[in-house]
Design a protein around this motif. Sequence first.
Motif, PDB file in Angstrom:
ATOM      1  N   VAL A 112      11.547   0.343 -11.410  1.00 32.76           N
ATOM      2  CA  VAL A 112      11.322  -0.921 -10.689  1.00 32.76           C
ATOM      3  C   VAL A 112      10.783  -0.636  -9.290  1.00 32.76           C
ATOM      4  CG1 VAL A 112      12.446  -2.950  -9.728  1.00 32.76           C
ATOM      5  CG2 VAL A 112      13.075  -2.148 -12.000  1.00 32.76           C
ATOM      6  N   ILE A 113      11.354   0.371  -8.624  1.00 32.43           N
ATOM      7  CA  ILE A 113      10.904   0.726  -7.281  1.00 32.43           C
ATOM      8  C   ILE A 113       9.484   1.284  -7.332  1.00 32.43           C
ATOM      9  CG2 ILE A 113      11.382   2.133  -5.250  1.00 32.43           C
ATOM     10  CD1 ILE A 113      13.427  -0.064  -5.806  1.00 32.43           C
ATOM     11  N   THR A 114       9.217   2.134  -8.313  1.00 28.88           N
ATOM     12  CA  THR A 114       7.869   2.698  -8.466  1.00 28.88           C
ATOM     13  C   THR A 114       6.844   1.609  -8.717  1.00 28.88           C
ATOM     14  OG1 THR A 114       8.806   4.748  -9.384  1.00 28.88           O
ATOM     15  CG2 THR A 114       6.469   4.342  -9.754  1.00 28.88           C
ATOM     16  N   GLY A 115       7.154   0.702  -9.626  1.00 26.79           N
ATOM     17  CA  GLY A 115       6.229  -0.380  -9.940  1.00 26.79           C
ATOM     18  C   GLY A 115       5.984  -1.302  -8.760  1.00 26.79           C
ATOM     19  N   LEU A 116       7.057  -1.650  -8.046  1.00 28.84           N
ATOM     20  CA  LEU A 116       6.924  -2.539  -6.892  1.00 28.84           C
ATOM     21  C   LEU A 116       6.098  -1.880  -5.789  1.00 28.84           C
ATOM     22  CD1 LEU A 116       7.666  -5.188  -5.524  1.00 28.84           C
ATOM     23  CD2 LEU A 116       9.784  -4.112  -4.728  1.00 28.84           C
ATOM     24  N   SER A 117       6.356  -0.595  -5.520  1.00 30.40           N
ATOM     25  CA  SER A 117       5.614   0.099  -4.463  1.00 30.40           C
ATOM     26  C   SER A 117       4.133   0.218  -4.812  1.00 30.40           C
ATOM     27  CB  SER A 117       6.215   1.487  -4.230  1.00 30.40           C
ATOM     28  OG  SER A 117       6.139   2.272  -5.411  1.00 30.40           O
ATOM     29  N   LEU A 118       3.836   0.470  -6.091  1.00 33.67           N
ATOM     30  CA  LEU A 118       2.433   0.549  -6.506  1.00 33.67           C
ATOM     31  C   LEU A 118       1.760  -0.821  -6.425  1.00 33.67           C
ATOM     32  CD1 LEU A 118       2.800   2.982  -9.526  1.00 33.67           C
ATOM     33  CD2 LEU A 118       1.485   3.408  -7.445  1.00 33.67           C
ATOM     34  N   LEU A 119       2.479  -1.877  -6.745  1.00 33.17           N
ATOM     35  CA  LEU A 119       1.916  -3.227  -6.624  1.00 33.17           C
ATOM     36  C   LEU A 119       1.559  -3.533  -5.178  1.00 33.17           C
ATOM     37  CD1 LEU A 119       1.248  -6.042  -7.711  1.00 33.17           C
ATOM     38  CD2 LEU A 119       3.675  -6.633  -7.435  1.00 33.17           C
ATOM     39  N   VAL A 120       2.466  -3.224  -4.260  1.00 28.47           N
ATOM     40  CA  VAL A 120       2.195  -3.435  -2.836  1.00 28.47           C
ATOM     41  C   VAL A 120       1.002  -2.590  -2.395  1.00 28.47           C
ATOM     42  CG1 VAL A 120       3.136  -3.145  -0.515  1.00 28.47           C
ATOM     43  CG2 VAL A 120       4.579  -4.055  -2.331  1.00 28.47           C
ATOM     44  N   PHE A 121       0.927  -1.359  -2.896  1.00 26.76           N
ATOM     45  CA  PHE A 121      -0.183  -0.467  -2.546  1.00 26.76           C
ATOM     46  C   PHE A 121      -1.512  -1.056  -2.995  1.00 26.76           C
ATOM     47  CE2 PHE A 121      -3.003   2.940  -4.138  1.00 26.76           C
ATOM     48  CZ  PHE A 121      -3.341   3.534  -2.931  1.00 26.76           C
ATOM     49  N   PHE A 122      -1.583  -1.534  -4.229  1.00 27.96           N
ATOM     50  CA  PHE A 122      -2.846  -2.071  -4.751  1.00 27.96           C
ATOM     51  C   PHE A 122      -3.234  -3.368  -4.028  1.00 27.96           C
ATOM     52  CE2 PHE A 122      -1.761   0.312  -8.800  1.00 27.96           C
ATOM     53  CZ  PHE A 122      -2.735   1.281  -8.600  1.00 27.96           C
ATOM     54  N   ILE A 123      -2.257  -4.187  -3.688  1.00 27.93           N
ATOM     55  CA  ILE A 123      -2.560  -5.420  -2.943  1.00 27.93           C
ATOM     56  C   ILE A 123      -3.099  -5.078  -1.555  1.00 27.93           C
ATOM     57  CG2 ILE A 123      -1.519  -7.443  -1.853  1.00 27.93           C
ATOM     58  CD1 ILE A 123       0.380  -7.641  -4.227  1.00 27.93           C
ATOM     59  N   SER A 124      -2.474  -4.104  -0.886  1.00 30.27           N
ATOM     60  CA  SER A 124      -2.934  -3.683   0.440  1.00 30.27           C
ATOM     61  C   SER A 124      -4.325  -3.075   0.363  1.00 30.27           C
ATOM     62  CB  SER A 124      -1.956  -2.670   1.035  1.00 30.27           C
ATOM     63  OG  SER A 124      -0.658  -3.223   1.140  1.00 30.27           O
ATOM     64  N   LEU A 125      -4.568  -2.294  -0.685  1.00 34.19           N
ATOM     65  CA  LEU A 125      -5.875  -1.670  -0.860  1.00 34.19           C
ATOM     66  C   LEU A 125      -6.956  -2.724  -1.092  1.00 34.19           C
ATOM     67  CD1 LEU A 125      -6.709   1.339  -0.883  1.00 34.19           C
ATOM     68  CD2 LEU A 125      -6.681   1.233  -3.382  1.00 34.19           C
ATOM     69  N   ASN A 126      -6.619  -3.753  -1.836  1.00 34.39           N
ATOM     70  CA  ASN A 126      -7.562  -4.836  -2.089  1.00 34.39           C
ATOM     71  C   ASN A 126      -7.918  -5.570  -0.800  1.00 34.39           C
ATOM     72  OD1 ASN A 126      -7.646  -8.073  -2.762  1.00 34.39           O
ATOM     73  ND2 ASN A 126      -8.854  -6.865  -4.212  1.00 34.39           N
TER      74      ASN A 126
END
Length: 280
Positions: A112-126
């Motif tokens: 859950v932590i891995t998925g959430l952190s990657l989601l935040v990363f991709f949103i920030s990258l976008n």
Amino acid sequence: MYGNRSRFLTIMLTLGLAFFYIPMILLVIYSFNHSKLVPVWGGWSLRWYSELFQSPEVWQAVSLSLQIAVVNATFATALGTLAGLAMVRFGRFRGRTLFGGMLVAPLVMPEVITGLSLLVFFISLNQLIGWPAERGFATITIAHITFSMAYVAVTIQARLTGMGQTLEEAAADLGAKPFKVLTAITIPQLTPALISGWLLAFTLSLDDLVIASFVTGPGANTLPILIFSRIRLGLRPDINALATIMILVIAICVAIAAIVMFRQQRADMLDRQMAEREEG
């Protein structure tokens, strides 16, 4: 005393295997159930296999999952192998402890932590560079490589530690360049671990639900996401049929991998015996 211990271990092993395999056997049997109600037996039939093969949604999910799994396994194996070589063969270097800790962190990090952190990363990258424009194949693949690489690296490290450096040092003493030693000695000896790592990464990707559900987008449903979304509405016989096909395919792949690894280990044993005879 030893007889009682042996009997106890046999019983525990039998119960453990039964607990693991009986649900799979029941799933396979009920995939041939004619009734639409899963718990109610309505006779033997291939009805749900026929409906399964006529469902474009399922096969789109299967295709996407297989593409992601193959790409993920290939890149995770390559990167994990390099990481394993760095940890075992490069000796002490600055930042080795930090690198090792970061390498194994995905093994113990909650999904859950891995998925959430990657989601935040991709949103920030976008927001920064405009990529990814939409979440789907690319984002899921990158997310899977992130955690699969750690499993491959651990597998490669164990193999490198166990096989020693005798043959590599002998090849270097005979004038072989480092790259030649890597390709002619190290990589062939790593073949069983490479196959195991690739299959492990492939399976982890094909099986992942939690992380993929965070980094996917509309219209990009992997097979686990599709199955989970259907199961929430109730048990469906076509899902049993799909699971049975997956079990069959996985069993065939495992059998092929076992044969390849057995032959490689046998060839390594023969090479070592020949080397010992020449030294003697």
